[in-house]
Scaffold this active site. Structure first.
Site, PDB file in Angstrom:
ATOM      1  N   ASP A  71       1.016  -1.292   0.294  1.00  0.00           N
ATOM      2  CA  ASP A  71      -0.136   0.142  -0.058  1.00  0.00           C
ATOM      3  C   ASP A  71       0.963   1.475   0.030  1.00  0.00           C
ATOM      4  O   ASP A  71       2.059   1.064   0.506  1.00  0.00           O
ATOM      5  CB  ASP A  71      -1.012  -0.144   1.147  1.00  0.00           C
ATOM      6  CG  ASP A  71      -0.246  -0.151   2.476  1.00  0.00           C
ATOM      7  OD1 ASP A  71       0.774  -0.873   2.646  1.00  0.00           O
ATOM      8  OD2 ASP A  71      -0.918   0.221   3.352  1.00  0.00           O
ATOM      9  N   GLU A 128      -0.826  -2.115   5.218  1.00  0.00           N
ATOM     10  CA  GLU A 128      -0.166  -1.937   6.442  1.00  0.00           C
ATOM     11  C   GLU A 128      -0.122  -0.625   7.066  1.00  0.00           C
ATOM     12  O   GLU A 128       0.156  -0.653   8.229  1.00  0.00           O
ATOM     13  CB  GLU A 128       1.242  -2.325   5.981  1.00  0.00           C
ATOM     14  CG  GLU A 128       2.350  -2.284   7.027  1.00  0.00           C
ATOM     15  CD  GLU A 128       2.846  -1.135   7.765  1.00  0.00           C
ATOM     16  OE1 GLU A 128       2.980  -1.123   8.932  1.00  0.00           O
ATOM     17  OE2 GLU A 128       2.938  -0.229   7.023  1.00  0.00           O
TER      18      GLU A 128
HETATM   19 ZN    ZN Z   1       5.330   3.522   6.570  1.00  0.00          ZN
HETATM   20 ZN    ZN Z   2       6.540   0.889   5.463  1.00  0.00          ZN
END
Ligand code: ZN
Ligand code: ZN
Length: 370
Positions: A71, A128
């Site tokens: 991401d 994440e």
């Molecule tokens: Zn990051």
């Molecule tokens: Zn990262």
């Protein structure tokens, strides 16, 4: 440069041009899935925007999982690179484009040479950068079932190109998040005595909260309390009736982790009561600390050649910790030396680091499979 290394740079630049923020990685995951299919890797989609690749040997053996996060961040890129983001307000400013490309490169190498026994699992994880994180969903979907060893790496610009670190024990902090609402009484800015000023109260609270780390927690225990967001009011002549703060707390020790929200309640209610306002805290426990398994770390260190350096733990967080709750694992950092920190609009990596990160994935997998 070998064909794989050229591919990794090309894939990384493609992803860098086309960033997608957390939980919206539709094109990114489709790109990963089709690339893996072309490489002859078995592909499934554990969630809508994540990908699992598998290379299975004919005989049974160890199962090694290699993880990359895919991401981007809601940042407007200002790096000046020729392959800069073509999407206003989205940028790969943490290096996850590189992580994705490196893991694809490892898949290409391992698919070409074949897996004699056991299994290599390629986890391309969404979300994440946004708690509660994508790792949880992927684990619920079964990606860690039967895994004996989990490995991941993060490109890291504070570390010089050519250096790699893999440290046993505490490595990255627990990352928790909070929102605070201060309620007072709105009114005329020229008549403050008729109102309860939430801006003045919130400003005092931002300072007072720093006493948690400075005065209330053992100085030998790492802890951070950061207010990253402060919102109140719209007009210069109006006292707003509400102020909102939001931030993050970081720690390693479970007792310290539990103490921080208690102290926030105590200080928040105290400061607000002193000014006639009320205080409300919403506190969310985010990622657990990344704690590297000793034996897993030793295995990773054994495949790092001249690059190995030891660093102190960092207060950044990562939901790689969720995989480590399922199997012994190690999260390594690969030096990508750059001028700007992660999450900065001018963040750039040294692309030569991609070759090192790709090789580490391959060597770790080979070593685990024996
Ligand atoms: Zn990051
Ligand atoms: Zn990262």
């Amino acid at each position: 440069m070998s064909g794989v290394d050229e591919d990794v740079i090309a894939w990384r630049r493609h992803l860098h041009r086309n960033p997608e923020v957390s939980f919206e990685e539709h094109e990114t995951s489709a790109f990963v899935a089709s690339t893996l299919e072309q490489l002859g890797v078995e592909v499934s989609r554990p969630t809508g925007t994540s990908v699992l690749g598998r290379l299975r040997g004919d005989a049974s053996g160890p199962v090694v999982a290699l993880r990359a996060d895919i991401d981007a961040l809601p940042i407007h890129e200002d790096s000046g690179v020729e392959f800069a983001s073509q999407r206003p307000g989205a940028m790969h400013a943490c290096g996850h484009d590189g992580h994705t490309a490196m893991l694809l490169g490892a898949a290409k190498t391992l698919a070409a040479e074949g897996v004699p026994h056991g299994e290599v699992r390629f986890i391309f994880q969404h979300g994440e950068e946004l708690a509660p994180g994508g790792a949880r969903e992927m684990i619920e979907a079964g990606v860690m079932e039967g895994v004996d060893f989990v490995y991941g790496c993060h490109l890291w610009t504070p570390l010089a190109y050519g250096k790699v670190t893999a440290v046993a024990g505490d490595w990255m902090a627990a990352a928790d998040f909070f929102e605070i609402t201060i309620t007072g009484r709105g009114g005329h800015a020229g008549l403050p005595h008729t109102a309860v000023d939430t801006v003045a109260c919130a400003a005092e609270l931002v300072g007072a909260l720093q006493h948690i780390v400075a005065r209330r927690i053992d100085p030998l225990q790492p802890a951070v309390v950061t207010i990253g967001s402060f919102h109140a009011g719209d007009a210069p002549n109006v006292i707003p009736g509400e102020a909102r703060l939001a931030g993050t707390a970081r720690s390693f020790d479970p007792d310290v982790r539990g103490l921080i929200p208690k102290l926030m309640e105590e200080i928040g209610h105290g400061v607000c009561a002193a000014h006639g306002a009320s205080f409300e805290l919403r506190y969310v426990y985010g990622y657990k600390p990344v704690v590297n398994d000793a034996a897993a770390t030793e295995l990773v260190r054994s495949v790092v050649r001249d690059e190995l350096v030891d660093l102190d733990p960092i207060m950044g967080g990562d939901d790689f910790s969720a995989y480590q709750a399922e199997a012994p694992g190690c999260y390594a950092f690969v030096g990508a030396g750059g001028e700007y920190p992660h999450h900065h609009p001018r963040f750039v990596i040294d692309e030569r680091a991609l070759k090192i990160g790709t090789r580490l994935h391959v060597d770790v997998a080979r070593r685990v499979l024996g």
